[in-house]
Design a protein around this motif. Structure first.
Motif, PDB file in Angstrom:
ATOM      1  N   GLU A 316       1.125  -9.641  -1.390  1.00 55.43           N
ATOM      2  CA  GLU A 316       1.343  -9.063  -2.721  1.00 55.43           C
ATOM      3  C   GLU A 316       0.066  -9.113  -3.550  1.00 55.43           C
ATOM      4  O   GLU A 316      -0.237  -8.165  -4.291  1.00 55.43           O
ATOM      5  N   LEU A 317      -0.697 -10.187  -3.413  1.00 61.80           N
ATOM      6  CA  LEU A 317      -1.972 -10.264  -4.130  1.00 61.80           C
ATOM      7  C   LEU A 317      -2.949  -9.209  -3.615  1.00 61.80           C
ATOM      8  O   LEU A 317      -3.695  -8.604  -4.391  1.00 61.80           O
ATOM      9  N   ASP A 318      -2.942  -8.999  -2.295  1.00 60.20           N
ATOM     10  CA  ASP A 318      -3.788  -7.936  -1.734  1.00 60.20           C
ATOM     11  C   ASP A 318      -3.352  -6.583  -2.262  1.00 60.20           C
ATOM     12  O   ASP A 318      -4.177  -5.701  -2.526  1.00 60.20           O
ATOM     13  N   HIS A 319      -2.041  -6.417  -2.386  1.00 62.23           N
ATOM     14  CA  HIS A 319      -1.499  -5.157  -2.898  1.00 62.23           C
ATOM     15  C   HIS A 319      -1.916  -4.941  -4.357  1.00 62.23           C
ATOM     16  O   HIS A 319      -2.292  -3.831  -4.752  1.00 62.23           O
ATOM     17  N   LEU A 320      -1.868  -6.004  -5.152  1.00 59.30           N
ATOM     18  CA  LEU A 320      -2.264  -5.899  -6.559  1.00 59.30           C
ATOM     19  C   LEU A 320      -3.777  -5.805  -6.707  1.00 59.30           C
ATOM     20  O   LEU A 320      -4.278  -5.219  -7.668  1.00 59.30           O
ATOM     21  N   GLY A 321      -4.485  -6.373  -5.738  1.00 59.88           N
ATOM     22  CA  GLY A 321      -5.946  -6.387  -5.822  1.00 59.88           C
ATOM     23  C   GLY A 321      -6.442  -7.749  -6.275  1.00 59.88           C
ATOM     24  O   GLY A 321      -5.907  -8.352  -7.194  1.00 59.88           O
ATOM     25  N   SER A 440      -1.525  11.847  -7.885  1.00 60.43           N
ATOM     26  CA  SER A 440      -2.401  11.059  -7.008  1.00 60.43           C
ATOM     27  C   SER A 440      -2.861   9.789  -7.695  1.00 60.43           C
ATOM     28  O   SER A 440      -2.956   8.728  -7.070  1.00 60.43           O
ATOM     29  N   ILE A 441      -3.163   9.887  -8.992  1.00 60.30           N
ATOM     30  CA  ILE A 441      -3.542   8.678  -9.736  1.00 60.30           C
ATOM     31  C   ILE A 441      -2.379   7.686  -9.748  1.00 60.30           C
ATOM     32  O   ILE A 441      -2.571   6.480  -9.539  1.00 60.30           O
ATOM     33  N   GLY A 442      -1.171   8.200  -9.973  1.00 58.40           N
ATOM     34  CA  GLY A 442      -0.003   7.318 -10.004  1.00 58.40           C
ATOM     35  C   GLY A 442       0.331   6.723  -8.654  1.00 58.40           C
ATOM     36  O   GLY A 442       0.879   5.618  -8.573  1.00 58.40           O
ATOM     37  N   GLU A 443       0.001   7.427  -7.574  1.00 56.93           N
ATOM     38  CA  GLU A 443       0.340   6.960  -6.228  1.00 56.93           C
ATOM     39  C   GLU A 443      -0.768   6.128  -5.591  1.00 56.93           C
ATOM     40  O   GLU A 443      -0.568   5.574  -4.501  1.00 56.93           O
ATOM     41  N   THR A 444      -1.927   6.060  -6.223  1.00 60.19           N
ATOM     42  CA  THR A 444      -3.019   5.248  -5.684  1.00 60.19           C
ATOM     43  C   THR A 444      -2.801   3.801  -6.117  1.00 60.19           C
ATOM     44  O   THR A 444      -3.033   3.431  -7.263  1.00 60.19           O
ATOM     45  N   GLU A 445      -2.295   2.994  -5.192  1.00 63.40           N
ATOM     46  CA  GLU A 445      -1.909   1.621  -5.525  1.00 63.40           C
ATOM     47  C   GLU A 445      -3.085   0.829  -6.096  1.00 63.40           C
ATOM     48  O   GLU A 445      -2.928   0.034  -7.015  1.00 63.40           O
ATOM     49  N   GLU A 446      -4.278   1.064  -5.541  1.00 66.40           N
ATOM     50  CA  GLU A 446      -5.429   0.290  -5.982  1.00 66.40           C
ATOM     51  C   GLU A 446      -5.772   0.544  -7.443  1.00 66.40           C
ATOM     52  O   GLU A 446      -6.397  -0.297  -8.099  1.00 66.40           O
ATOM     53  N   LEU A 447      -5.367   1.698  -7.970  1.00 64.03           N
ATOM     54  CA  LEU A 447      -5.711   2.057  -9.345  1.00 64.03           C
ATOM     55  C   LEU A 447      -4.748   1.503 -10.378  1.00 64.03           C
ATOM     56  O   LEU A 447      -5.062   1.481 -11.564  1.00 64.03           O
ATOM     57  N   ARG A 449      -3.837  -1.249 -11.368  1.00 68.87           N
ATOM     58  CA  ARG A 449      -4.229  -2.398 -12.179  1.00 68.87           C
ATOM     59  C   ARG A 449      -5.292  -2.048 -13.212  1.00 68.87           C
ATOM     60  O   ARG A 449      -5.651  -2.888 -14.032  1.00 68.87           O
ATOM     61  N   PHE A 450      -5.831  -0.803 -13.177  1.00 67.29           N
ATOM     62  CA  PHE A 450      -6.936  -0.426 -14.058  1.00 67.29           C
ATOM     63  C   PHE A 450      -6.575   0.813 -14.886  1.00 67.29           C
ATOM     64  O   PHE A 450      -6.952   1.942 -14.528  1.00 67.29           O
ATOM     65  N   PRO A 451      -5.852   0.649 -15.978  1.00 64.40           N
ATOM     66  CA  PRO A 451      -5.458   1.820 -16.786  1.00 64.40           C
ATOM     67  C   PRO A 451      -6.648   2.572 -17.367  1.00 64.40           C
ATOM     68  O   PRO A 451      -6.619   3.799 -17.476  1.00 64.40           O
ATOM     69  N   GLU A 585      -1.282 -10.807 -15.765  1.00 70.63           N
ATOM     70  CA  GLU A 585      -0.339 -11.924 -15.882  1.00 70.63           C
ATOM     71  C   GLU A 585       0.425 -12.124 -14.581  1.00 70.63           C
ATOM     72  O   GLU A 585       0.639 -13.255 -14.129  1.00 70.63           O
ATOM     73  N   LYS A 586       0.817 -11.000 -13.950  1.00 69.05           N
ATOM     74  CA  LYS A 586       1.546 -11.099 -12.690  1.00 69.05           C
ATOM     75  C   LYS A 586       0.670 -11.705 -11.607  1.00 69.05           C
ATOM     76  O   LYS A 586       1.116 -12.571 -10.836  1.00 69.05           O
TER      77      LYS A 586
END
Length: 612
Positions: A316-321, A440-447, A449-451, A585-586
């Motif tokens: 999950e941390l890898d997923h969040l970055g 694509s922006i919404g589906e890019t998981e890596e993005l 965390r960076f609004p 926070e998460k």
């Protein structure tokens, strides 16, 4: 082998840390896997007195009706002899209570804080830790007393609410049940035993406690219960003699009360032969020994759960970055990596790996042909309009053979209609591309965390798409203009050369010099030529739009953005990586849980196999 104190004390600390991090009570949680003792009994069964006897302190609220209205997670920590006793609450971690009357008041105040000064209950636990040389390491959970009817001031659902709360603790397979029953009540009607029988029919998890032995009628005793004849459990029954109301009123010391309890059993004609297996001190040691055994038996499954949870937390941390370094190079690398991830998703939409790209084909296959069919050529090439345009083109000199100027005017004005559908196709594809950028922006998981970076990429992509649209618009307008600039010669060479004269002997004007059929033929010829051009544009407009917009979006959507990144300072790059506070926070919470689980695994490994 681990000592009881070290192993149970470790479990206490882990449970406390789980509660701090909110990782308790859920299915599959570490808290769920760690054994504890749930104290159950009917109202006025003597639960509070038993707990106070085990602790050796008078610290629980007293009164009639439901006194325990929230679960009390009581963690006992044995300290070295001579160390002062004190208590700590999880909700007030920096405050040590050495006055146990103040502990009682804090329990009452914290209960009222959630439930109000009513008789309702709450399943939100109060966590209390007591450090004392007079206790054994143990975790006890005091639950509201079971009741059969709601009294005044209680909700009608109170009976069911309490049962559900108690079940949420005793149903757990790792829960040890301490069933409290008063001796002056038939064991067959005991609320605690009835509940224990439901959830633990084999009696493997249940310890039976009989209270108020000194209050039984003369000539009667509880030997049938204590010796297991009335209701057999796999663990021995334990008898308890609570402090009398007079002792409570006199504030008799709990340690003195323990001695008085042992004197009762040792001098009793009924129970003297069981005196070594009776009393609150024996009960505490018995529970502690059993809890230590259960913990040791559960160690393999606990370690397996911890390892599984560590893997899930890491994933999950890898997923969040992971956290980003503060150096400019690391920040630039992260931004470029995020952009490449977005670009992959965007290309997948266009190339068919994800839905959306087919909408561009829909523009060419449905929208463009439909728009071309709706063009007003029937009105524009009507007999009346053809006659008007040709005559105006002739001026004072009627055409001699074919009305070339009339043809050119009719064709030129007809071809102008194609600009509308052509530009509409450009705009429609532009809207599809914009929507695919948004998706694509919404589906890019890596993005996620960076609004700020999401907004920057969206703006850069939007600017690029606007440039592509303008290039595409210019191209398709130029294509239409080219059709007007040079007409296909072969088309005109096939036209009839002699106009059909009107039957009127003396024509009054130019418009009457030729018959209607002559103008119909002109309209028909122009319509045929326009149809030929329409077919050509229907094929070439999609090619131009794809070349100028779709192809460029795939190739160079963020090229200018990349060039701008190289000129940004570290502070500007850092601002682009300003994360969503919720995700930060998460991640922080997950990192703390990961640290807890790793520490728990290491400590359990080291303590569980330590030799005494």
């Amino acid at each position: 082998m681990a000592t009881m104190e070290s192993l149970i004390g470790l479990v206490n600390r882990i449970q406390q840390a789980c509660t701090v991090l909110g990782d308790h009570g859920g299915e599959g949680s570490l808290w769920e896997a760690l054994p504890s003792v749930a104290v159950v009994g009917g109202q006025s069964s003597g639960k509070s007195s038993v707990l106070e006897s085990v602790v050796g302190r008078d610290f629980l609220p007293r009164g009639s009706g439901i006194v325990t209205r929230r679960p009390l997670v009581l963690q006992l920590h044995k300290t070295e002899d001579g160390k002062p006793e004190y208590a700590e609450f999880l909700h007030a971690p920096r405050k040590k209570f050495s006055d146990f009357a103040a502990v009682r008041k804090e329990i009452q105040d914290e209960t009222d804080r959630i439930t109000g000064k009513t008789k309702s209950i709450s399943n939100i636990p109060i966590q209390l830790s007591i450090y004392s040389p007079n206790v054994v390491n143990l975790t006890l959970i005091d639950l509201p007393g079971l009741t059969k009817v709601a009294v005044e001031g209680q909700p009608d659902s109170i009976v069911e609410d309490i049962e559900n709360m108690v079940h949420s603790y005793v149903d757990k397979p790792n829960s040890i049940i301490l069933a409290i029953s008063p001796a002056n009540q038939d064991i067959a009607t005991s609320d605690a035993i009835k509940l224990a029988r439901e959830v633990d029919p084999s009696g493997e998890r249940t310890f039976g406690v009989v209270t108020k032995l000194d209050l039984m009628d003369k000539g009667t005793n509880a030997l049938d219960v204590l010796e297991g004849r009335s209701y057999r459990l796999q663990h021995p029954w334990v008898g308890i003699v609570n402090r009398s109301q007079a002792d409570i009123n006199k504030n008799v010391d709990m340690i003195a009360a323990r001695r008085k309890e042992m004197e009762y059993f040792e001098t009793s004609t009924d129970y003297s032969h069981l005196a070594h297996k009776m009393g609150s001190e024996y009960l505490a040691k018995l529970l502690s020994q059993h809890l230590e055994t259960v913990i040791r038996q559960r160690i393999p499954s606990i370690i397996a759960l911890i390892n599984k949870t560590i893997d899930e937390l890491n994933a999950e941390l890898d997923h969040l970055g992971r956290p980003i370094g503060s150096e400019g190079g690391a920040q630039l690398f992260t931004i470029l990596d995020m952009c490449r991830a977005f670009d992959r998703v965007f290309r997948e939409h266009l190339d068919g790996g994800r839905p959306g790209g087919d909408r561009i084909y829909g523009v060419f296959d449905n929208q463009l042909p439909a728009a071309l069919k709706k063009l007003p050529f029937d009105r524009h090439l009507s007999l009346q309009n053809v006659r008007k345009v040709v005559s105006e083109a002739d001026g004072y000199q009627p055409h001699l053979i074919a009305p070339e100027q009339g043809y050119r005017r009719l064709i030129d004005s007809s071809l102008g209609y194609f600009k509308g559908p052509a530009e509409a196709s450009v705009d429609a594809v532009h809207l599809v591309l914009k929507d695919l950028v948004r998706k694509s922006i919404g589906e890019t998981e890596e993005l996620k965390r960076f609004p700020s970076l999401q907004a920057d990429i969206a703006a850069a992509a939007g600017e690029a798409l606007e440039r592509f649209r303008e290039d595409s618009r210019k191209t398709i307008i130029r294509m239409v203009d080219m059709e007007s600039s040079y007409l296909t010669v072969e088309f005109f060479r096939k036209l009839p050369t002699e106009p059909e004269k009107s039957s009127s002997a003396t024509p009054s004007s130019n418009t009457e010099r030729y018959s209607d059929s002559h103008f119909r033929r002109i309209g028909s010829n122009v319509s045929a030529y326009v149809g030929m051009v329409c077919d050509t544009l229907n094929n070439s407009i999609p090619k131009a739009v794809v070349h100028c917009q779709v192809r460029e979006a795939k190739r160079s959507l963020l090229n200018r953005f990349y060039a701008q990144l190289g000129r940004k300072e570290k502070e500007q790059l850092g601002a682009m990586l300003d994360e969503d506070p919720g995700l930060m926070e998460k991640r922080e919470g997950l990192a703390k849980k990961l640290e807890l689980y790793k520490k728990a695994r290491d400590e359990i490994d080291s303590v569980a196999w330590k030799r005494e």
